[in-house]
Design a protein around this motif. Structure first.
Motif, PDB file in Angstrom:
ATOM      1  N   ASN A 114      -9.755  -3.308  -4.335  1.00  0.00           N
ATOM      2  CA  ASN A 114      -8.565  -2.543  -4.718  1.00  0.00           C
ATOM      3  C   ASN A 114      -8.350  -1.322  -3.839  1.00  0.00           C
ATOM      4  OD1 ASN A 114      -8.546  -4.439  -6.739  1.00  0.00           O
ATOM      5  ND2 ASN A 114      -8.254  -2.977  -8.401  1.00  0.00           N
ATOM      6  N   ALA A 115      -9.422  -0.575  -3.567  1.00  0.00           N
ATOM      7  CA  ALA A 115      -9.275   0.633  -2.757  1.00  0.00           C
ATOM      8  C   ALA A 115      -8.737   0.284  -1.369  1.00  0.00           C
ATOM      9  CB  ALA A 115     -10.619   1.351  -2.647  1.00  0.00           C
ATOM     10  N   GLY A 116      -9.266  -0.769  -0.762  1.00  0.00           N
ATOM     11  CA  GLY A 116      -8.806  -1.165   0.563  1.00  0.00           C
ATOM     12  C   GLY A 116      -7.348  -1.600   0.560  1.00  0.00           C
ATOM     13  N   ALA A 117      -6.947  -2.330  -0.471  1.00  0.00           N
ATOM     14  CA  ALA A 117      -5.560  -2.779  -0.559  1.00  0.00           C
ATOM     15  C   ALA A 117      -4.611  -1.615  -0.805  1.00  0.00           C
ATOM     16  CB  ALA A 117      -5.424  -3.823  -1.665  1.00  0.00           C
ATOM     17  N   ILE A 118      -5.078  -0.574  -1.471  1.00  0.00           N
ATOM     18  CA  ILE A 118      -4.257   0.617  -1.663  1.00  0.00           C
ATOM     19  C   ILE A 118      -4.032   1.315  -0.320  1.00  0.00           C
ATOM     20  CG2 ILE A 118      -4.232   2.929  -2.708  1.00  0.00           C
ATOM     21  CD1 ILE A 118      -5.672   1.627  -5.154  1.00  0.00           C
ATOM     22  N   VAL A 119      -5.055   1.350   0.536  1.00  0.00           N
ATOM     23  CA  VAL A 119      -4.896   1.917   1.880  1.00  0.00           C
ATOM     24  C   VAL A 119      -3.904   1.090   2.696  1.00  0.00           C
ATOM     25  CG1 VAL A 119      -6.065   2.377   4.073  1.00  0.00           C
ATOM     26  CG2 VAL A 119      -7.161   3.012   1.920  1.00  0.00           C
ATOM     27  N   VAL A 120      -4.002  -0.230   2.609  1.00  0.00           N
ATOM     28  CA  VAL A 120      -3.067  -1.110   3.311  1.00  0.00           C
ATOM     29  C   VAL A 120      -1.642  -0.848   2.825  1.00  0.00           C
ATOM     30  CG1 VAL A 120      -2.365  -3.527   3.595  1.00  0.00           C
ATOM     31  CG2 VAL A 120      -4.776  -2.887   3.831  1.00  0.00           C
ATOM     32  N   THR A 121      -1.469  -0.709   1.517  1.00  0.00           N
ATOM     33  CA  THR A 121      -0.157  -0.416   0.939  1.00  0.00           C
ATOM     34  C   THR A 121       0.362   0.926   1.439  1.00  0.00           C
ATOM     35  OG1 THR A 121      -0.710  -1.686  -1.049  1.00  0.00           O
ATOM     36  CG2 THR A 121       1.117  -0.133  -1.222  1.00  0.00           C
ATOM     37  N   ASP A 122      -0.521   1.911   1.520  1.00  0.00           N
ATOM     38  CA  ASP A 122      -0.150   3.226   2.032  1.00  0.00           C
ATOM     39  C   ASP A 122       0.408   3.118   3.448  1.00  0.00           C
ATOM     40  OD1 ASP A 122      -0.305   6.251   1.972  1.00  0.00           O
ATOM     41  OD2 ASP A 122      -1.722   5.870   3.608  1.00  0.00           O
ATOM     42  N   HIS A 123      -0.191   2.259   4.260  1.00  0.00           N
ATOM     43  CA  HIS A 123       0.288   2.100   5.634  1.00  0.00           C
ATOM     44  C   HIS A 123       1.672   1.449   5.664  1.00  0.00           C
ATOM     45  CE1 HIS A 123      -0.584   2.231   9.947  1.00  0.00           C
ATOM     46  NE2 HIS A 123       0.266   1.237   9.997  1.00  0.00           N
ATOM     47  N   ILE A 124       1.891   0.434   4.828  1.00  0.00           N
ATOM     48  CA  ILE A 124       3.203  -0.222   4.785  1.00  0.00           C
ATOM     49  C   ILE A 124       4.280   0.744   4.296  1.00  0.00           C
ATOM     50  CG2 ILE A 124       4.532  -2.066   3.657  1.00  0.00           C
ATOM     51  CD1 ILE A 124       1.921  -3.703   3.583  1.00  0.00           C
ATOM     52  N   LEU A 125       3.901   1.616   3.369  1.00  0.00           N
ATOM     53  CA  LEU A 125       4.864   2.560   2.785  1.00  0.00           C
ATOM     54  C   LEU A 125       5.286   3.647   3.772  1.00  0.00           C
ATOM     55  CD1 LEU A 125       6.426   3.665   0.332  1.00  0.00           C
ATOM     56  CD2 LEU A 125       4.307   4.821  -0.374  1.00  0.00           C
ATOM     57  N   SER A 126       4.427   4.008   4.706  1.00  0.00           N
ATOM     58  CA  SER A 126       4.713   5.137   5.607  1.00  0.00           C
ATOM     59  C   SER A 126       6.053   4.960   6.315  1.00  0.00           C
ATOM     60  CB  SER A 126       3.595   5.275   6.634  1.00  0.00           C
ATOM     61  OG  SER A 126       2.396   5.696   6.011  1.00  0.00           O
ATOM     62  N   GLY A 127       6.911   5.994   6.186  1.00  0.00           N
ATOM     63  CA  GLY A 127       8.229   5.956   6.807  1.00  0.00           C
ATOM     64  C   GLY A 127       9.278   5.210   6.012  1.00  0.00           C
ATOM     65  N   HIS A 128       8.931   4.763   4.816  1.00  0.00           N
ATOM     66  CA  HIS A 128       9.865   4.001   3.988  1.00  0.00           C
ATOM     67  C   HIS A 128       9.910   4.570   2.578  1.00  0.00           C
ATOM     68  CE1 HIS A 128       8.598   1.113   7.123  1.00  0.00           C
ATOM     69  NE2 HIS A 128       9.844   0.674   7.038  1.00  0.00           N
ATOM     70  N   GLN A 129      10.983   4.277   1.889  1.00  0.00           N
ATOM     71  CA  GLN A 129      11.041   4.491   0.457  1.00  0.00           C
ATOM     72  C   GLN A 129      10.292   3.343  -0.230  1.00  0.00           C
ATOM     73  OE1 GLN A 129      12.331   7.203  -1.158  1.00  0.00           O
ATOM     74  NE2 GLN A 129      12.529   7.993   0.938  1.00  0.00           N
ATOM     75  N   PRO A 130       9.731   3.574  -1.427  1.00  0.00           N
ATOM     76  CA  PRO A 130       9.008   2.496  -2.103  1.00  0.00           C
ATOM     77  C   PRO A 130       9.809   1.202  -2.248  1.00  0.00           C
ATOM     78  CG  PRO A 130       8.568   4.567  -3.191  1.00  0.00           C
ATOM     79  CD  PRO A 130       9.611   4.852  -2.157  1.00  0.00           C
ATOM     80  N   LYS A 131      11.096   1.316  -2.583  1.00  0.00           N
ATOM     81  CA  LYS A 131      11.908   0.100  -2.727  1.00  0.00           C
ATOM     82  C   LYS A 131      12.043  -0.644  -1.402  1.00  0.00           C
ATOM     83  CE  LYS A 131      14.709   1.300  -6.778  1.00  0.00           C
ATOM     84  NZ  LYS A 131      16.086   1.509  -7.298  1.00  0.00           N
ATOM     85  N   GLU A 132      12.106   0.083  -0.293  1.00  0.00           N
ATOM     86  CA  GLU A 132      12.196  -0.552   1.019  1.00  0.00           C
ATOM     87  C   GLU A 132      10.901  -1.283   1.354  1.00  0.00           C
ATOM     88  OE1 GLU A 132      15.154   2.717   3.175  1.00  0.00           O
ATOM     89  OE2 GLU A 132      12.978   2.878   3.389  1.00  0.00           O
ATOM     90  N   ALA A 133       9.761  -0.655   1.057  1.00  0.00           N
ATOM     91  CA  ALA A 133       8.470  -1.287   1.332  1.00  0.00           C
ATOM     92  C   ALA A 133       8.297  -2.551   0.494  1.00  0.00           C
ATOM     93  CB  ALA A 133       7.338  -0.297   1.058  1.00  0.00           C
ATOM     94  N   LEU A 134       8.668  -2.461  -0.780  1.00  0.00           N
ATOM     95  CA  LEU A 134       8.578  -3.649  -1.645  1.00  0.00           C
ATOM     96  C   LEU A 134       9.523  -4.744  -1.169  1.00  0.00           C
ATOM     97  CD1 LEU A 134       8.271  -2.295  -5.288  1.00  0.00           C
ATOM     98  CD2 LEU A 134       6.705  -3.881  -4.129  1.00  0.00           C
ATOM     99  N   GLY A 135      10.706  -4.347  -0.748  1.00  0.00           N
ATOM    100  CA  GLY A 135      11.658  -5.327  -0.238  1.00  0.00           C
ATOM    101  C   GLY A 135      11.116  -6.056   0.977  1.00  0.00           C
ATOM    102  N   GLU A 136      10.430  -5.324   1.849  1.00  0.00           N
ATOM    103  CA  GLU A 136       9.841  -5.935   3.038  1.00  0.00           C
ATOM    104  C   GLU A 136       8.765  -6.956   2.655  1.00  0.00           C
ATOM    105  OE1 GLU A 136       9.468  -6.708   7.041  1.00  0.00           O
ATOM    106  OE2 GLU A 136      10.969  -5.489   6.006  1.00  0.00           O
ATOM    107  N   ILE A 137       7.931  -6.606   1.686  1.00  0.00           N
ATOM    108  CA  ILE A 137       6.877  -7.527   1.236  1.00  0.00           C
ATOM    109  C   ILE A 137       7.490  -8.774   0.615  1.00  0.00           C
ATOM    110  CG2 ILE A 137       4.960  -7.799  -0.392  1.00  0.00           C
ATOM    111  CD1 ILE A 137       4.516  -4.703  -0.033  1.00  0.00           C
TER     112      ILE A 137
END
Length: 316
Positions: A114-137
């Motif tokens: 879980n901790a590692g996946a949270i770091v990965v999520t943090d990287h995807i989120l950088s420079g985006h709004q949460p809805k944009e990051a989720l939309g990309e996924i």
């Protein structure tokens, strides 16, 4: 070699008859309501065919299986720089353990705990709004599966947000150690929601197919990742994909795989197939009990273990 459809049908029938089904993940209340009597299996082949049996068309929360796809996206954004923030070693600990983070100054052992996946999520989120990051996924998964109907189960996401205290502790500890770039709340919001994506076994098997074919989408021919990156993602799935049950899974099944507490497992047969199984009851390590048994039987009967060999798993 045995006929694949008859083999899959037989395994689904065997799983339906078994009384030992494991325990559903009650610590996420919405998952605790799922009927443990269900079992589905789907095998996506290189020619685009999907061989399926059981409850392969039932949607379920993919939970940590989503980490395979977020890792793929994050590697596309950061390349090998991602490994400065998260390791690649098996954890040997529970998927939500905070012990290793204390010893290793907030750097997670691998991207699938879980901790590692949270770091990965943090990287995807950088420079985006949460809805944009989720939309990309979501767009990425829909493209891989060839299915625009894939959605987030909002009830499961809300359930996780209400009860995800351990994940908040992990994220806050990492934030305190300078490992997370973004504020904790939006990172966890994206994390909880991508874990709550709902898919069928058929959709999941198709989504994972690029990992079975050297990074190339078998139906469109599109290069999702390089052959080298596909090989490395598979390697991490083999060594880390089942938390502290990863060694047992490699020993019994012999394939790269990633499990989720929703009862799903994605497994990869390099050069041949992508397999998704689903049965909501979990074993002590948090992996699908019947899912692992079904994969063991399938790889044995089809001779699909990456370590070679054939023979019915039930006879050993």
């Amino acid at each position: 070699m045995p006929d694949l459809q008859s083999t899959v049908d037989a395994i689904a029938a065997e799983m339906a008859a078994r009384p030992d089904r494991g325990d559903v993940a009650t610590y996420i209340p919405e998952l605790g309501r799922v009927d443990p009597g269900q079992f589905g299996i789907a095998v996506a082949l290189a020619d685009g065919r999907v061989v399926a049996a059981g409850d392969a068309e039932m949607t379920f929360s993919i939970q940590s299986v989503s980490k395979v796809f977020t890792l793929t996206l994050a590697l596309g954004l950061a390349g090998d720089r991602l490994w400065n923030r998260v390791g690649r070693e098996p954890s040997g600990s529970r998927f939500n353990s905070i012990v290793q983070l204390e010893h290793e100054r907030g750097v997670p052992r691998n991207p699938f705990i879980n901790a590692g996946a949270i770091v990965v999520t943090d990287h995807i989120l950088s420079g985006h709004q949460p809805k944009e990051a989720l939309g990309e996924i979501l767009r990425f998964l829909r493209f891989l599966a060839g299915d625009e109907t894939i959605l987030i189960d909002r009830a499961v996401a809300a359930s996780e947000e209400r009860t995800g205290f351990n994940n908040r502790a992990l994220a806050n500890f990492m934030k305190g150690n300078g490992v997370l770039d973004n504020p904790v709340d939006p990172v966890l919001g994206v994390y909880f929601h991508h874990c709550a994506i709902a898919m069928t076994a058929r959709q999941l098997a198709k989504a994972g197919s690029f990992l079975a074919h050297r990074g190339r989408h078998p139906e469109t021919g599109f290069s999702v990742v390089t052959p080298e990156r596909a090989r490395r993602i598979n390697a991490i799935m083999l060594t880390c994909g089942h938390y502290d049950g990863s060694g047992e899974f490699a020993y019994r099944v012999g394939l790269p795989g990633k499990s989720g507490v929703g009862g799903g497992i994605l497994a990869i047969v390099p050069g041949k197939a992508s397999i998704a199984v689903w049965s909501p009851g979990l074993d002590a390590a948090g992996n699908s009990h019947l899912g692992r048994i079904a994969l063991e039987k399938l790889t044995a009967r089809m001779g699909w273990s990456i370590f070679g060999g054939e023979g019915d798993a039930a006879s050993r």
